[in-house]
Design a protein around this motif. Sequence first.
Motif, PDB file in Angstrom:
ATOM      1  N   GLU A  35       0.839  -1.205   0.000  1.00  0.00           N
ATOM      2  CA  GLU A  35       0.000   0.000   0.000  1.00  0.00           C
ATOM      3  C   GLU A  35       0.874   1.256   0.000  1.00  0.00           C
ATOM      4  OE1 GLU A  35      -3.509   2.180   2.612  1.00  0.00           O
ATOM      5  OE2 GLU A  35      -2.758   0.237   3.279  1.00  0.00           O
ATOM      6  N   LEU A  36       1.972   1.223   0.758  1.00  0.00           N
ATOM      7  CA  LEU A  36       2.904   2.360   0.814  1.00  0.00           C
ATOM      8  C   LEU A  36       3.476   2.651  -0.569  1.00  0.00           C
ATOM      9  CD1 LEU A  36       4.674   4.396   2.400  1.00  0.00           C
ATOM     10  CD2 LEU A  36       6.322   2.538   2.692  1.00  0.00           C
ATOM     11  N   ILE A  37       3.935   1.619  -1.265  1.00  0.00           N
ATOM     12  CA  ILE A  37       4.526   1.809  -2.594  1.00  0.00           C
ATOM     13  C   ILE A  37       3.483   2.376  -3.563  1.00  0.00           C
ATOM     14  CG2 ILE A  37       5.409   0.542  -4.600  1.00  0.00           C
ATOM     15  CD1 ILE A  37       6.998  -1.175  -2.551  1.00  0.00           C
ATOM     16  N   LYS A  38       2.266   1.875  -3.507  1.00  0.00           N
ATOM     17  CA  LYS A  38       1.205   2.377  -4.396  1.00  0.00           C
ATOM     18  C   LYS A  38       0.899   3.849  -4.106  1.00  0.00           C
ATOM     19  CE  LYS A  38      -3.545   1.494  -5.853  1.00  0.00           C
ATOM     20  NZ  LYS A  38      -3.816   2.888  -6.006  1.00  0.00           N
ATOM     21  N   LEU A  39       0.776   4.200  -2.821  1.00  0.00           N
ATOM     22  CA  LEU A  39       0.477   5.591  -2.455  1.00  0.00           C
ATOM     23  C   LEU A  39       1.589   6.542  -2.901  1.00  0.00           C
ATOM     24  CD1 LEU A  39      -1.039   5.616   1.144  1.00  0.00           C
ATOM     25  CD2 LEU A  39      -1.949   6.737  -0.871  1.00  0.00           C
ATOM     26  N   LEU A  40       2.845   6.157  -2.662  1.00  0.00           N
ATOM     27  CA  LEU A  40       3.965   7.030  -3.036  1.00  0.00           C
ATOM     28  C   LEU A  40       4.091   7.147  -4.550  1.00  0.00           C
ATOM     29  CD1 LEU A  40       6.622   5.981  -0.382  1.00  0.00           C
ATOM     30  CD2 LEU A  40       5.310   8.101  -0.457  1.00  0.00           C
ATOM     31  N   ALA A  41       3.816   6.065  -5.272  1.00  0.00           N
ATOM     32  CA  ALA A  41       3.851   6.128  -6.734  1.00  0.00           C
ATOM     33  C   ALA A  41       2.803   7.110  -7.241  1.00  0.00           C
ATOM     34  CB  ALA A  41       3.630   4.737  -7.320  1.00  0.00           C
ATOM     35  N   ASP A  42       1.601   7.079  -6.647  1.00  0.00           N
ATOM     36  CA  ASP A  42       0.556   8.027  -7.038  1.00  0.00           C
ATOM     37  C   ASP A  42       0.951   9.462  -6.705  1.00  0.00           C
ATOM     38  OD1 ASP A  42      -0.980   5.939  -7.962  1.00  0.00           O
ATOM     39  OD2 ASP A  42      -2.311   5.885  -6.222  1.00  0.00           O
ATOM     40  N   LYS A  43       1.499   9.662  -5.509  1.00  0.00           N
ATOM     41  CA  LYS A  43       1.857  11.021  -5.076  1.00  0.00           C
ATOM     42  C   LYS A  43       2.929  11.643  -5.974  1.00  0.00           C
ATOM     43  CE  LYS A  43       3.875  13.689  -1.266  1.00  0.00           C
ATOM     44  NZ  LYS A  43       3.153  14.914  -1.522  1.00  0.00           N
ATOM     45  N   PHE A  44       3.964  10.858  -6.307  1.00  0.00           N
ATOM     46  CA  PHE A  44       5.077  11.394  -7.097  1.00  0.00           C
ATOM     47  C   PHE A  44       4.901  11.149  -8.595  1.00  0.00           C
ATOM     48  CE2 PHE A  44       6.907  10.963  -2.840  1.00  0.00           C
ATOM     49  CZ  PHE A  44       7.430  12.244  -2.681  1.00  0.00           C
ATOM     50  N   ASP A  45       3.731  10.602  -8.992  1.00  0.00           N
ATOM     51  CA  ASP A  45       3.396  10.391 -10.393  1.00  0.00           C
ATOM     52  C   ASP A  45       4.449   9.556 -11.118  1.00  0.00           C
ATOM     53  OD1 ASP A  45       1.594  10.630 -12.463  1.00  0.00           O
ATOM     54  OD2 ASP A  45       2.603  12.386 -13.301  1.00  0.00           O
ATOM     55  N   VAL A  46       4.795   8.414 -10.507  1.00  0.00           N
ATOM     56  CA  VAL A  46       5.727   7.469 -11.115  1.00  0.00           C
ATOM     57  C   VAL A  46       5.082   6.085 -11.078  1.00  0.00           C
ATOM     58  CG1 VAL A  46       7.806   8.776 -10.495  1.00  0.00           C
ATOM     59  CG2 VAL A  46       6.923   7.044  -8.923  1.00  0.00           C
ATOM     60  N   LEU A  47       5.689   5.136 -11.762  1.00  0.00           N
ATOM     61  CA  LEU A  47       5.217   3.758 -11.726  1.00  0.00           C
ATOM     62  C   LEU A  47       5.584   3.116 -10.392  1.00  0.00           C
ATOM     63  CD1 LEU A  47       6.386   2.629 -15.270  1.00  0.00           C
ATOM     64  CD2 LEU A  47       4.080   3.264 -14.577  1.00  0.00           C
ATOM     65  N   LYS A  48       4.805   2.111  -9.985  1.00  0.00           N
ATOM     66  CA  LYS A  48       5.105   1.414  -8.728  1.00  0.00           C
ATOM     67  C   LYS A  48       6.498   0.793  -8.770  1.00  0.00           C
ATOM     68  CE  LYS A  48       1.392  -1.137  -8.546  1.00  0.00           C
ATOM     69  NZ  LYS A  48       0.378  -2.080  -8.075  1.00  0.00           N
ATOM     70  N   SER A  49       6.939   0.368  -9.963  1.00  0.00           N
ATOM     71  CA  SER A  49       8.257  -0.259 -10.093  1.00  0.00           C
ATOM     72  C   SER A  49       9.399   0.738  -9.868  1.00  0.00           C
ATOM     73  CB  SER A  49       8.407  -0.911 -11.459  1.00  0.00           C
ATOM     74  OG  SER A  49       8.280   0.062 -12.478  1.00  0.00           O
ATOM     75  N   GLN A  50       9.087   2.042  -9.878  1.00  0.00           N
ATOM     76  CA  GLN A  50      10.112   3.069  -9.666  1.00  0.00           C
ATOM     77  C   GLN A  50      10.251   3.447  -8.180  1.00  0.00           C
ATOM     78  OE1 GLN A  50       8.266   5.289 -13.289  1.00  0.00           O
ATOM     79  NE2 GLN A  50      10.155   6.351 -12.779  1.00  0.00           N
ATOM     80  N   VAL A  51       9.454   2.831  -7.320  1.00  0.00           N
ATOM     81  CA  VAL A  51       9.503   3.098  -5.880  1.00  0.00           C
ATOM     82  C   VAL A  51      10.064   1.863  -5.196  1.00  0.00           C
ATOM     83  CG1 VAL A  51       8.154   3.675  -3.829  1.00  0.00           C
ATOM     84  CG2 VAL A  51       7.496   4.624  -6.047  1.00  0.00           C
ATOM     85  N   ARG A  52      11.169   2.041  -4.448  1.00  0.00           N
ATOM     86  CA  ARG A  52      11.802   0.918  -3.758  1.00  0.00           C
ATOM     87  C   ARG A  52      12.016   1.248  -2.285  1.00  0.00           C
ATOM     88  NH1 ARG A  52      14.375   1.387  -8.323  1.00  0.00           N
ATOM     89  NH2 ARG A  52      16.182   2.443  -7.506  1.00  0.00           N
ATOM     90  N   ILE A  53      11.825   0.243  -1.451  1.00  0.00           N
ATOM     91  CA  ILE A  53      12.139   0.379  -0.026  1.00  0.00           C
ATOM     92  C   ILE A  53      13.600  -0.028   0.136  1.00  0.00           C
ATOM     93  CG2 ILE A  53      11.604  -0.404   2.308  1.00  0.00           C
ATOM     94  CD1 ILE A  53       8.729  -0.951   1.317  1.00  0.00           C
ATOM     95  N   LYS A  54      14.472   0.956   0.393  1.00  0.00           N
ATOM     96  CA  LYS A  54      15.907   0.697   0.506  1.00  0.00           C
ATOM     97  C   LYS A  54      16.247   0.039   1.837  1.00  0.00           C
ATOM     98  CE  LYS A  54      19.053   2.749  -1.399  1.00  0.00           C
ATOM     99  NZ  LYS A  54      20.138   2.422  -2.287  1.00  0.00           N
ATOM    100  N   SER A  55      15.623   0.528   2.929  1.00  0.00           N
ATOM    101  CA  SER A  55      15.881  -0.065   4.242  1.00  0.00           C
ATOM    102  C   SER A  55      14.638   0.087   5.101  1.00  0.00           C
ATOM    103  CB  SER A  55      17.081   0.604   4.916  1.00  0.00           C
ATOM    104  OG  SER A  55      16.806   1.958   5.192  1.00  0.00           O
ATOM    105  N   GLY A  56      14.535  -0.774   6.102  1.00  0.00           N
ATOM    106  CA  GLY A  56      13.404  -0.711   7.016  1.00  0.00           C
ATOM    107  C   GLY A  56      12.203  -1.498   6.543  1.00  0.00           C
ATOM    108  N   LEU A  57      12.434  -2.596   5.820  1.00  0.00           N
ATOM    109  CA  LEU A  57      11.348  -3.381   5.256  1.00  0.00           C
ATOM    110  C   LEU A  57      10.333  -3.806   6.307  1.00  0.00           C
ATOM    111  CD1 LEU A  57      10.677  -4.285   2.400  1.00  0.00           C
ATOM    112  CD2 LEU A  57      11.718  -6.485   2.933  1.00  0.00           C
ATOM    113  N   SER A  58      10.801  -4.162   7.516  1.00  0.00           N
ATOM    114  CA  SER A  58       9.873  -4.594   8.565  1.00  0.00           C
ATOM    115  C   SER A  58       9.820  -3.594   9.719  1.00  0.00           C
ATOM    116  CB  SER A  58      10.277  -5.981   9.073  1.00  0.00           C
ATOM    117  OG  SER A  58      11.576  -5.921   9.600  1.00  0.00           O
ATOM    118  N   SER A  59      10.226  -2.365   9.442  1.00  0.00           N
ATOM    119  CA  SER A  59      10.244  -1.317  10.465  1.00  0.00           C
ATOM    120  C   SER A  59       9.238  -0.224  10.097  1.00  0.00           C
ATOM    121  CB  SER A  59      11.653  -0.724  10.547  1.00  0.00           C
ATOM    122  OG  SER A  59      11.658   0.444  11.314  1.00  0.00           O
TER     123      SER A  59
END
Length: 75
Positions: A40-64
């Motif tokens: 859900e986070l990746i989808k929301l950020l992709a919408d906000k920054f007008d990019v594809l979901k594949s362009q949004v990556r969680i670099k660190s803190g996957l379970s944080s």
Amino acid sequence: MQKKVKVKPNSKQQKIAEQSDGSLTVYLKSPPVDGKANEELIKLLADKFDVLKSQVRIKSGLSSRLKLIEIDTDV
């Protein structure tokens, strides 16, 4: 571009709040179970920054709740 993100799962509504230091607080409806909140986070950020979901990556803190997100805007 990299953003520091604080995630608040199980919220009543979805919203993104920008903090004074440039970081984001993201309120998610999804529970932090089986990666649902991260999806859900990746989808929301992709919408906000007008990019594809594949362009949004969680670099660190996957379970944080504190995450470092990388958004690829150079495509």
